[in-house]
Design a protein around this motif. Structure first.
Motif, PDB file in Angstrom:
ATOM      1  N   GLN A  77      -5.117   7.194  -1.576  1.00 30.10           N
ATOM      2  CA  GLN A  77      -4.802   5.174  -0.361  1.00 30.10           C
ATOM      3  C   GLN A  77      -4.773   4.762  -2.038  1.00 30.10           C
ATOM      4  O   GLN A  77      -5.731   3.946  -2.457  1.00 30.10           O
ATOM      5  CB  GLN A  77      -5.770   5.102   0.633  1.00 30.10           C
ATOM      6  N   MET A  78      -3.913   3.914  -2.037  1.00 33.79           N
ATOM      7  CA  MET A  78      -3.415   2.511  -2.689  1.00 33.79           C
ATOM      8  C   MET A  78      -3.419   1.830  -2.321  1.00 33.79           C
ATOM      9  O   MET A  78      -2.148   1.138  -1.223  1.00 33.79           O
ATOM     10  CB  MET A  78      -2.616   3.353  -3.932  1.00 33.79           C
ATOM     11  N   ASN A  79      -3.848   0.616  -2.199  1.00 36.34           N
ATOM     12  CA  ASN A  79      -3.799  -0.765  -1.455  1.00 36.34           C
ATOM     13  C   ASN A  79      -3.900  -1.940  -2.800  1.00 36.34           C
ATOM     14  O   ASN A  79      -4.272  -2.145  -3.838  1.00 36.34           O
ATOM     15  CB  ASN A  79      -5.209  -1.118  -0.688  1.00 36.34           C
ATOM     16  N   SER A  99       0.701  -1.284   0.131  1.00 34.87           N
ATOM     17  CA  SER A  99       0.378   0.026   0.194  1.00 34.87           C
ATOM     18  C   SER A  99       1.129   1.273   0.086  1.00 34.87           C
ATOM     19  O   SER A  99       2.212   1.184   0.498  1.00 34.87           O
ATOM     20  CB  SER A  99      -0.940   0.083   1.806  1.00 34.87           C
ATOM     21  N   LEU A 100       0.385   2.029  -0.772  1.00 31.91           N
ATOM     22  CA  LEU A 100       1.039   3.193  -0.218  1.00 31.91           C
ATOM     23  C   LEU A 100      -0.141   4.589  -0.672  1.00 31.91           C
ATOM     24  O   LEU A 100      -1.410   4.373  -0.985  1.00 31.91           O
ATOM     25  CB  LEU A 100       1.544   3.821  -2.027  1.00 31.91           C
ATOM     26  N   SER A 110     -15.888  18.826  -5.406  1.00 34.78           N
ATOM     27  CA  SER A 110     -16.255  19.626  -4.156  1.00 34.78           C
ATOM     28  C   SER A 110     -17.895  19.251  -4.154  1.00 34.78           C
ATOM     29  O   SER A 110     -17.607  19.111  -2.310  1.00 34.78           O
ATOM     30  CB  SER A 110     -16.719  21.493  -4.919  1.00 34.78           C
ATOM     31  N   GLY A 111     -18.315  18.716  -4.466  1.00 32.58           N
ATOM     32  CA  GLY A 111     -18.926  17.822  -3.407  1.00 32.58           C
ATOM     33  C   GLY A 111     -18.351  16.724  -2.751  1.00 32.58           C
ATOM     34  O   GLY A 111     -20.113  16.423  -2.070  1.00 32.58           O
ATOM     35  N   GLY A 112     -17.853  16.150  -3.105  1.00 31.97           N
ATOM     36  CA  GLY A 112     -17.506  14.535  -2.672  1.00 31.97           C
ATOM     37  C   GLY A 112     -17.988  13.320  -2.979  1.00 31.97           C
ATOM     38  O   GLY A 112     -17.947  12.241  -3.218  1.00 31.97           O
ATOM     39  N   THR A 113     -18.155  13.659  -4.387  1.00 29.57           N
ATOM     40  CA  THR A 113     -18.412  12.675  -5.524  1.00 29.57           C
ATOM     41  C   THR A 113     -17.657  11.990  -6.160  1.00 29.57           C
ATOM     42  O   THR A 113     -16.611  12.900  -6.581  1.00 29.57           O
ATOM     43  CB  THR A 113     -19.512  13.189  -6.174  1.00 29.57           C
ATOM     44  N   THR A 114     -17.962  10.613  -5.830  1.00 32.12           N
ATOM     45  CA  THR A 114     -15.807  10.055  -6.511  1.00 32.12           C
ATOM     46  C   THR A 114     -16.456   8.987  -7.486  1.00 32.12           C
ATOM     47  O   THR A 114     -17.316   9.105  -8.317  1.00 32.12           O
ATOM     48  CB  THR A 114     -15.488   9.429  -4.976  1.00 32.12           C
ATOM     49  N   ASN A 115     -15.313   9.526  -8.431  1.00 29.78           N
ATOM     50  CA  ASN A 115     -15.682   8.366  -9.855  1.00 29.78           C
ATOM     51  C   ASN A 115     -13.572   8.029  -9.922  1.00 29.78           C
ATOM     52  O   ASN A 115     -13.058   8.701  -9.534  1.00 29.78           O
ATOM     53  CB  ASN A 115     -15.129   8.997 -11.152  1.00 29.78           C
ATOM     54  N   GLY A 150     -12.302  -0.425  -5.527  1.00 35.98           N
ATOM     55  CA  GLY A 150     -11.797  -1.192  -4.770  1.00 35.98           C
ATOM     56  C   GLY A 150     -10.548  -1.712  -3.885  1.00 35.98           C
ATOM     57  O   GLY A 150     -10.239  -2.171  -3.241  1.00 35.98           O
ATOM     58  N   ARG A 151     -10.159  -1.256  -5.141  1.00 30.08           N
ATOM     59  CA  ARG A 151      -8.303  -0.878  -4.457  1.00 30.08           C
ATOM     60  C   ARG A 151      -8.293   0.517  -3.810  1.00 30.08           C
ATOM     61  O   ARG A 151      -6.881   0.813  -3.341  1.00 30.08           O
ATOM     62  CB  ARG A 151      -7.542  -1.400  -5.593  1.00 30.08           C
ATOM     63  N   PHE A 152      -8.234   1.312  -3.919  1.00 31.20           N
ATOM     64  CA  PHE A 152      -7.544   2.834  -4.565  1.00 31.20           C
ATOM     65  C   PHE A 152      -9.466   3.702  -3.967  1.00 31.20           C
ATOM     66  O   PHE A 152     -10.312   3.557  -4.582  1.00 31.20           O
ATOM     67  CB  PHE A 152      -7.041   3.633  -5.876  1.00 31.20           C
ATOM     68  N   THR A 153      -8.363   4.565  -2.966  1.00 29.80           N
ATOM     69  CA  THR A 153      -9.657   5.683  -2.552  1.00 29.80           C
ATOM     70  C   THR A 153      -8.791   6.989  -2.127  1.00 29.80           C
ATOM     71  O   THR A 153      -7.850   7.229  -2.363  1.00 29.80           O
ATOM     72  CB  THR A 153      -9.645   5.098  -1.494  1.00 29.80           C
TER      73      THR A 153
END
Length: 118
Positions: free
Chosen positions: A81-83, A17-18, A53-58, A65-68
């Protein structure tokens, strides 16, 4: 104008992870979209993840499933965050900010190298 500075890259073994950080020179509260792209040698730059800016991610399918991706407006910083890293994740990771103020403006960081290898 927005200056972006990435940090947190390095060498990691497969499965490791990194966490990457992207610090902006001004408040990110008003930045419409921030994101991470990556570019591997001989390949085109590709989208990894974005957050509005509203927090919606893509996310790109290859990292779901691995990165956040997340953002801390108080610190003017975006994180990745990379797992469960794979060798094919090896690339220069580049931070991006999109600001819509009449016209759309793109700002880029210099990038940070991530190498996944045993």
């Amino acid at each position: 104008q927005v200056q972006l500075v990435e940090s947190g890259g390095g060498l990691v073994q497969p499965g490791g992870s990194l966490t990457l950080s992207c610090a902006a020179s001004r408040s990110i509260f008003s930045i419409n979209v921030m994101g991470w792209y990556r570019q591997a040698p001989g390949k085109q730059r590709e989208l990894v993840a974005t957050i509005t800016s509203g927090g919606t991610t893509n996310y790109a399918d290859s990292v779901k499933g691995r990165f956040t991706i997340s953002r801390d407006n108080a610190k003017n910083t975006v994180y990745l965050q990379m797992n469960s890293l794979k060798p094919e994740d090896t690339a220069v990771y580049i931070c991006n900010a999109k600001v819509l103020a009449g016209t759309l403006r793109n700002y880029w960081g210099q990038g940070t190298q991530v190498t996944v290898s045993s």
